[in-house]
Design a protein around this motif. Structure first.
Motif, PDB file in Angstrom:
ATOM      1  N   TYR A 165       0.264  -1.355  -0.265  1.00 46.28           N
ATOM      2  CA  TYR A 165      -0.056  -0.073  -0.302  1.00 46.28           C
ATOM      3  C   TYR A 165       0.941   1.113  -0.397  1.00 46.28           C
ATOM      4  O   TYR A 165       1.545   1.162  -0.446  1.00 46.28           O
ATOM      5  CB  TYR A 165      -0.836   0.302   1.349  1.00 46.28           C
ATOM      6  CG  TYR A 165      -1.698  -0.797   0.558  1.00 46.28           C
ATOM      7  CD1 TYR A 165      -2.352  -1.662   0.246  1.00 46.28           C
ATOM      8  CD2 TYR A 165      -3.641   0.205   1.626  1.00 46.28           C
ATOM      9  CE1 TYR A 165      -3.394  -2.663   0.395  1.00 46.28           C
ATOM     10  CE2 TYR A 165      -4.521  -0.866   1.435  1.00 46.28           C
ATOM     11  CZ  TYR A 165      -4.739  -2.091   1.072  1.00 46.28           C
ATOM     12  OH  TYR A 165      -5.996  -2.800   0.666  1.00 46.28           O
ATOM     13  N   ASN A 189      -6.780   0.565   0.252  1.00 45.37           N
ATOM     14  CA  ASN A 189      -8.159  -0.118  -0.420  1.00 45.37           C
ATOM     15  C   ASN A 189      -8.180  -1.056  -1.560  1.00 45.37           C
ATOM     16  O   ASN A 189      -9.071  -0.981  -2.647  1.00 45.37           O
ATOM     17  CB  ASN A 189      -9.287   0.469  -0.557  1.00 45.37           C
ATOM     18  CG  ASN A 189     -10.554  -0.622  -0.179  1.00 45.37           C
ATOM     19  OD1 ASN A 189     -10.504  -1.129   0.201  1.00 45.37           O
ATOM     20  ND2 ASN A 189     -11.757   0.367  -1.057  1.00 45.37           N
ATOM     21  N   GLU A 190      -6.821  -1.653  -2.368  1.00 48.64           N
ATOM     22  CA  GLU A 190      -7.700  -2.704  -3.776  1.00 48.64           C
ATOM     23  C   GLU A 190      -7.732  -1.360  -4.835  1.00 48.64           C
ATOM     24  O   GLU A 190      -8.181  -1.895  -5.934  1.00 48.64           O
ATOM     25  CB  GLU A 190      -8.716  -3.250  -3.729  1.00 48.64           C
ATOM     26  CG  GLU A 190      -7.609  -4.696  -3.287  1.00 48.64           C
ATOM     27  CD  GLU A 190      -8.521  -5.830  -3.445  1.00 48.64           C
ATOM     28  OE1 GLU A 190      -8.638  -6.882  -4.085  1.00 48.64           O
ATOM     29  OE2 GLU A 190      -9.435  -5.434  -2.979  1.00 48.64           O
ATOM     30  N   ARG A 191      -7.260  -0.146  -4.863  1.00 47.21           N
ATOM     31  CA  ARG A 191      -7.113   1.197  -5.615  1.00 47.21           C
ATOM     32  C   ARG A 191      -5.912   1.646  -5.358  1.00 47.21           C
ATOM     33  O   ARG A 191      -5.238   1.941  -4.775  1.00 47.21           O
ATOM     34  CB  ARG A 191      -8.118   1.359  -5.233  1.00 47.21           C
ATOM     35  CG  ARG A 191      -9.950   1.055  -5.835  1.00 47.21           C
ATOM     36  CD  ARG A 191     -10.888   1.938  -5.031  1.00 47.21           C
ATOM     37  NE  ARG A 191     -11.542   1.275  -5.569  1.00 47.21           N
ATOM     38  CZ  ARG A 191     -12.241  -0.020  -4.773  1.00 47.21           C
ATOM     39  NH1 ARG A 191     -11.907  -0.623  -3.736  1.00 47.21           N
ATOM     40  NH2 ARG A 191     -13.632  -0.086  -4.998  1.00 47.21           N
ATOM     41  N   TYR A 211      -4.666   5.469  -6.206  1.00 49.16           N
ATOM     42  CA  TYR A 211      -4.664   6.426  -6.870  1.00 49.16           C
ATOM     43  C   TYR A 211      -4.129   6.996  -7.510  1.00 49.16           C
ATOM     44  O   TYR A 211      -3.228   7.479  -7.411  1.00 49.16           O
ATOM     45  CB  TYR A 211      -5.180   6.819  -5.706  1.00 49.16           C
ATOM     46  CG  TYR A 211      -6.071   7.011  -4.483  1.00 49.16           C
ATOM     47  CD1 TYR A 211      -7.180   7.636  -4.306  1.00 49.16           C
ATOM     48  CD2 TYR A 211      -6.532   5.221  -4.275  1.00 49.16           C
ATOM     49  CE1 TYR A 211      -8.662   7.244  -3.664  1.00 49.16           C
ATOM     50  CE2 TYR A 211      -7.611   4.914  -4.032  1.00 49.16           C
ATOM     51  CZ  TYR A 211      -8.741   5.734  -3.220  1.00 49.16           C
ATOM     52  OH  TYR A 211      -9.599   5.761  -3.072  1.00 49.16           O
ATOM     53  N   PRO A 237      -9.719   5.801  -9.199  1.00 49.99           N
ATOM     54  CA  PRO A 237      -9.007   4.767  -8.853  1.00 49.99           C
ATOM     55  C   PRO A 237      -9.008   4.029  -8.870  1.00 49.99           C
ATOM     56  O   PRO A 237     -10.858   3.555  -9.814  1.00 49.99           O
ATOM     57  CB  PRO A 237     -10.018   5.494  -7.744  1.00 49.99           C
ATOM     58  CG  PRO A 237     -10.086   6.652  -6.783  1.00 49.99           C
ATOM     59  CD  PRO A 237     -10.728   6.911  -8.082  1.00 49.99           C
ATOM     60  N   ARG A 238      -8.277   3.414  -9.649  1.00 54.58           N
ATOM     61  CA  ARG A 238      -8.600   1.773 -10.506  1.00 54.58           C
ATOM     62  C   ARG A 238      -8.622   0.860  -9.702  1.00 54.58           C
ATOM     63  O   ARG A 238      -7.699   0.770  -9.201  1.00 54.58           O
ATOM     64  CB  ARG A 238      -7.125   2.210 -11.933  1.00 54.58           C
ATOM     65  CG  ARG A 238      -7.535   1.023 -12.647  1.00 54.58           C
ATOM     66  CD  ARG A 238      -6.834   0.867 -13.694  1.00 54.58           C
ATOM     67  NE  ARG A 238      -6.497  -0.043 -14.845  1.00 54.58           N
ATOM     68  CZ  ARG A 238      -6.342  -0.602 -15.489  1.00 54.58           C
ATOM     69  NH1 ARG A 238      -4.795   0.190 -16.314  1.00 54.58           N
ATOM     70  NH2 ARG A 238      -5.992  -1.525 -16.502  1.00 54.58           N
ATOM     71  N   HIS A 239      -9.536  -0.062  -9.679  1.00 50.14           N
ATOM     72  CA  HIS A 239      -9.094  -1.052  -9.184  1.00 50.14           C
ATOM     73  C   HIS A 239      -8.383  -2.285  -9.448  1.00 50.14           C
ATOM     74  O   HIS A 239      -8.571  -2.674 -10.196  1.00 50.14           O
ATOM     75  CB  HIS A 239     -10.777  -1.688  -8.648  1.00 50.14           C
ATOM     76  CG  HIS A 239     -10.655  -2.698  -7.594  1.00 50.14           C
ATOM     77  ND1 HIS A 239     -10.274  -4.347  -8.191  1.00 50.14           N
ATOM     78  CD2 HIS A 239     -10.604  -2.913  -6.614  1.00 50.14           C
ATOM     79  CE1 HIS A 239     -11.111  -5.163  -7.799  1.00 50.14           C
ATOM     80  NE2 HIS A 239     -11.288  -4.534  -6.364  1.00 50.14           N
ATOM     81  N   PRO A 263      -6.850  -5.778  -7.773  1.00 48.57           N
ATOM     82  CA  PRO A 263      -6.850  -7.371  -7.533  1.00 48.57           C
ATOM     83  C   PRO A 263      -5.647  -7.491  -6.117  1.00 48.57           C
ATOM     84  O   PRO A 263      -4.039  -7.220  -7.469  1.00 48.57           O
ATOM     85  CB  PRO A 263      -7.787  -8.648  -8.427  1.00 48.57           C
ATOM     86  CG  PRO A 263      -8.450  -7.894  -8.979  1.00 48.57           C
ATOM     87  CD  PRO A 263      -7.300  -6.800 -10.111  1.00 48.57           C
ATOM     88  N   ASN A 272      -6.349  -5.687   2.530  1.00 45.34           N
ATOM     89  CA  ASN A 272      -7.779  -5.592   2.057  1.00 45.34           C
ATOM     90  C   ASN A 272      -8.661  -5.511   2.837  1.00 45.34           C
ATOM     91  O   ASN A 272      -8.997  -4.038   2.535  1.00 45.34           O
ATOM     92  CB  ASN A 272      -7.590  -6.026   0.521  1.00 45.34           C
ATOM     93  CG  ASN A 272      -5.987  -6.391  -0.040  1.00 45.34           C
ATOM     94  OD1 ASN A 272      -5.997  -4.779   0.057  1.00 45.34           O
ATOM     95  ND2 ASN A 272      -5.927  -7.184  -1.353  1.00 45.34           N
ATOM     96  N   ARG A 332     -11.534  -1.470   3.997  1.00 45.81           N
ATOM     97  CA  ARG A 332     -12.583  -1.438   3.069  1.00 45.81           C
ATOM     98  C   ARG A 332     -13.313  -0.377   3.816  1.00 45.81           C
ATOM     99  O   ARG A 332     -14.016  -0.240   4.799  1.00 45.81           O
ATOM    100  CB  ARG A 332     -13.844  -2.752   2.574  1.00 45.81           C
ATOM    101  CG  ARG A 332     -12.734  -3.368   1.471  1.00 45.81           C
ATOM    102  CD  ARG A 332     -13.223  -4.579   1.736  1.00 45.81           C
ATOM    103  NE  ARG A 332     -13.178  -5.456   0.879  1.00 45.81           N
ATOM    104  CZ  ARG A 332     -12.859  -7.234   0.869  1.00 45.81           C
ATOM    105  NH1 ARG A 332     -12.759  -7.271   2.608  1.00 45.81           N
ATOM    106  NH2 ARG A 332     -12.188  -7.524   0.332  1.00 45.81           N
TER     107      ARG A 332
END
Length: 364
Positions: free
Chosen positions: A57, A68-70, A72, A78-80, A82, A90, A94
């Motif tokens: 992170y 949060n799995e994104r 920035y 924000p792009r998700h 996995p 993760n 959330r």
């Protein structure tokens, strides 16, 4: 899935089955499923730019921020992505609830002038700013021999900025290596651990070592099993650690010991809480909101940081210069200076809109 998953029909079917994906209408469609997936991967490889899945992170080398799995990025939604290697982090970061309900807890403490607890909570906003101070880490400790002084609440407030107020924290039984590993995964987010009393009692020398490790910003070097070769070290951070216990760490560090503790003391800031807090029923109901309202401020804050890095640098520079005069920091107090700078700058950047700083500040 790794690219080798499409090396053959059997590999593809097996890997998809592990993710609970099967071809409908019998095994005869396994070939169709394989050909479809392979064609889709080939098209994506040609038409789209690949995205590196982050190992941790926080701030990345390209000035993006992972949370949060994104991913920035500046002025981009924000792009998700996995991130299976970060499954525990993760799950505990959330966002839940609303900003207003989360903020009402802070408003309550502010109205009651509980500034000690609010200052500690700023660790959640200050930790991502350590990257801009030139120092890799500092440790904050809350010590109290009495129960009900609010040290656990302070930790929950700090944790609630980025994730679940209690599950975000590292358990008291976590090993030293696991704590370093978690700090590397969080990278820029704070490491928070409640009730390290037992660790201090079992091994008083644990805390001096931990304090130094945090300030060094990297995990231990390790060898590969069965080979005369070092493992690649990917455990790095630039962040804050927030601990609490029923002991007074500074008393131990400044007491009679075999080795000097001056270095550790200069890398630790401790607050002793002595006042037992009395809450009424209405206060308790508001404080309990933090259990279902958390992480929402962190998402807004992260997006603001990546969108306004010039402002972030300016505020940090101004706060650093102000504290140099106001608190008369000396060169050997550089870690205290950096930690306080990040803490206060985090509060400023997360504050309500003010023309004094910038009209773009989020209204947290």
């Amino acid at each position: 899935l790794p690219l080798r998953a499409i090396a053959s029909k059997d590999d593809t079917v097996k890997n998809l089955a592990e993710q609970n994906v099967l071809a409908s209408y019998g095994q005869g469609n396994d070939k169709n499923l394989y050909e479809y997936v392979r064609a889709a991967v080939e098209e994506a490889s040609v038409a789209q730019r690949s995205v590196r899945v982050p190992d941790n992170y926080g701030w990345q080398e390209d000035n993006t921020f992972v949370y949060n799995e994104r991913i920035y990025s500046n002025a981009v939604q924000p792009r998700h992505i996995p991130m299976r290697g970060l499954i525990n982090v993760n799950r505990n970061t959330r966002p839940s609830g609303t900003l207003e309900n989360w903020r009402s807890v802070f408003d309550l403490l502010s109205a009651k002038k509980m500034y000690e607890l609010l200052t500690v909570a700023l660790v959640g906003f200050g930790s991502p700013l350590m990257r801009f101070t030139g120092f890799d880490g500092i440790t904050f400790h809350l010590g109290s021999t009495q129960s009900g002084t609010g040290k656990t609440l302070a930790l929950e407030l700090a944790a609630s900025i980025s994730g679940h107020p209690t599950k975000y924290r590292v358990g008291k039984g976590t090993s030293d290596v696991a704590m370093q590993q978690r700090m590397g995964l969080l990278n820029s987010l704070p490491l928070i651990s409640d009730e390290i009393t037992m660790k201090n009692r079992n091994n008083p020398e644990w805390i001096p070592g931990f304090i130094f490790d945090v300030s060094e910003g990297q995990g231990k070097e390790r060898m590969e099993a069965g080979a005369n070769k070092e493992r690649e070290n990917t455990t790095y951070w630039s962040a804050m650690a927030l601990l609490s216990s029923n002991t007074h760490v500074m008393d131990y560090l400044s007491g009679a010991r075999t080795h000097s503790s001056e270095g550790e003391m200069r890398r630790l800031l401790e607050k002793k809480l002595t006042t037992v807090i009395q809450w009424d029923n209405g206060d308790t109901q508001i404080i309990n909101r933090i259990k279902t309202n958390y992480g929402v401020a962190g998402a807004l804050y992260v997006q603001y940081l990546v969108d306004n890095q010039d402002t972030v640098l300016r505020i940090i520079k101004e706060v650093h210069a102000h504290l140099k005069v106001e608190l008369e920091f000396t060169d050997d107090e550089r870690y205290w200076h950096a930690g306080c700078t990040a803490l206060i700058a985090g509060g400023v950047l997360a504050g309500k809109r003010s023309e004094e700083h910038t009209s773009e500040l989020p209204s947290l």
